[in-house]
Design an enzyme around this catalytic site. Structure first.
Site, mmCIF file in Angstrom:
data_model
loop_
_atom_site.group_PDB
_atom_site.id
_atom_site.type_symbol
_atom_site.label_atom_id
_atom_site.label_comp_id
_atom_site.label_asym_id
_atom_site.label_seq_id
_atom_site.Cartn_x
_atom_site.Cartn_y
_atom_site.Cartn_z
ATOM 1 N N HIS A 148 0.879 -1.393 -0.033
ATOM 2 C CA HIS A 148 0.116 -0.041 0.096
ATOM 3 C C HIS A 148 0.836 1.122 -0.101
ATOM 4 O O HIS A 148 1.992 1.144 0.585
ATOM 5 C CB HIS A 148 -1.027 -0.009 1.142
ATOM 6 C CG HIS A 148 -1.894 0.916 1.201
ATOM 7 N ND1 HIS A 148 -1.722 2.568 1.678
ATOM 8 C CD2 HIS A 148 -3.280 0.956 0.622
ATOM 9 C CE1 HIS A 148 -2.997 2.940 1.317
ATOM 10 N NE2 HIS A 148 -3.508 2.337 0.680
ATOM 11 N N GLU A 189 -3.313 3.249 -7.556
ATOM 12 C CA GLU A 189 -3.789 4.285 -6.585
ATOM 13 C C GLU A 189 -2.886 5.435 -6.645
ATOM 14 O O GLU A 189 -1.843 5.486 -6.069
ATOM 15 C CB GLU A 189 -3.930 4.077 -5.113
ATOM 16 C CG GLU A 189 -5.112 2.982 -4.876
ATOM 17 C CD GLU A 189 -5.408 2.781 -3.214
ATOM 18 O OE1 GLU A 189 -6.555 2.778 -2.784
ATOM 19 O OE2 GLU A 189 -4.474 3.064 -2.312
HETATM 20 O O1 G3P Z 1 -6.570 1.840 0.342
HETATM 21 C C1 G3P Z 1 -7.410 2.969 -0.112
HETATM 22 C C2 G3P Z 1 -6.955 4.309 -0.390
HETATM 23 O O2 G3P Z 1 -5.514 4.406 -0.315
HETATM 24 C C3 G3P Z 1 -7.927 5.412 -0.672
HETATM 25 O O3 G3P Z 1 -7.960 6.287 0.508
HETATM 26 O O4 G3P Z 1 -9.248 7.616 1.738
HETATM 27 O O5 G3P Z 1 -8.672 8.049 -0.792
HETATM 28 O O6 G3P Z 1 -10.259 6.360 -0.160
HETATM 29 P P1 G3P Z 1 -9.338 7.240 0.312
#
Ligand code: G3P
Length: 228
Positions: A94, A142
């Site tokens: 992550h 991400e």
């Molecule tokens: O693991 C999910 C994450 O990193 C995204 O976070 O708070 O933007 O949904 P968020």
């Protein structure tokens, strides 16, 4: 294996999502998943894995495990222990717990040995393609700059999602692609799925919500709208 399209809720280290509150939140996620017929899963703190797996009927993933093998290794997270606690798999690499490529590969291998699902996170399409070569079950792309902002990757950087889908497919068509960062509502989810991803990894919109159930219902509706 987790079913797709998937809504995977990462509880991170949010105070609203630890201990008994983690179990309550997991129950909300479970009930919305069942009510809407949408695949859901949660990823709580390691210390909460056992409690949630025991009390709630929802797939539970660790936020991290190490490639450690049973024996000596104080303070590391043994994949076997996560499995015995009830986890069906683990996030790996992550953005908030980055690892070297070599360690990512070792962890994916360890999870496979134990029939646990691996969801390897990547910052961009290039990294997504690189880690797809290790044959994890899923890659979750991400962009770090959008995490926690409420501005969804699917709307702000749609090309990151579609490029990741294309590039991961070129490496290994069996690896599922999720996307995350800023995903906040059903429309963000619908667009993410339209772009070719097979689910979303999200956190703050649920863990920080005043009414997590309402947010979950909206997110699940996004999945249902994409199916039409
Ligand atoms: O693991 C999910 C994450 O990193 C995204 O976070 O708070 O933007 O949904 P968020």
């Amino acid at each position: 294996m987790l079913e797709v399209p998937l809504i995977l809720v990462n509880f991170k280290a949010y105070p609203s999502a630890i201990g008994e509150r983690a179990a309550e939140l997991a129950r909300v996620v479970e009930s919305v998943g069942k009510e809407k017929g949408v695949s859901v899963a949660v990823s709580p703190q390691s210390a909460d894995l056992y409690r949630i797996a025991k009390e709630v009927d929802v797939p539970v993933l660790a936020q991290h495990v190490d490639s450690l093998r049973p024996g000596s290794g104080t303070g590391w997270l043994l994949p076997e222990a996560a499995k015995e606690a009830g986890a069906v798999g683990s996030l790996v690499n992550h953005s908030e717990h980055r690892l070297e490529l070599e360690e990512i590969e070792k962890i994916v291998v360890r999870l496979k040995e134990l029939d646990l699902v691996s969801v390897v996170c990547a910052r961009d399409p290039e990294e997504a393609a690189r880690v797809a070569a290790f044959k994890p079950d899923m890659v979750a792309v991400e962009p770090p700059e959008l995490i926690g902002t409420g501005r969804a990757v699917s709307k702000e950087k749609p090309e990151v999602v579609s490029d990741s889908v294309r590039m991961v497919r070129e490496v290994d068509p069996d690896v599922r692609v999720l996307c995350g960062a800023g995903v906040s509502n059903g429309e963000d989810v619908r667009v993410a799925l339209e772009l070719g991803s097979e689910g979303v990894l999200l956190a703050s919109c649920v863990t920080k919500a005043e009414d997590p159930r309402a947010v979950m219902l909206d997110l699940a509706d996004g999945v249902l709208r994409a199916r039409k």
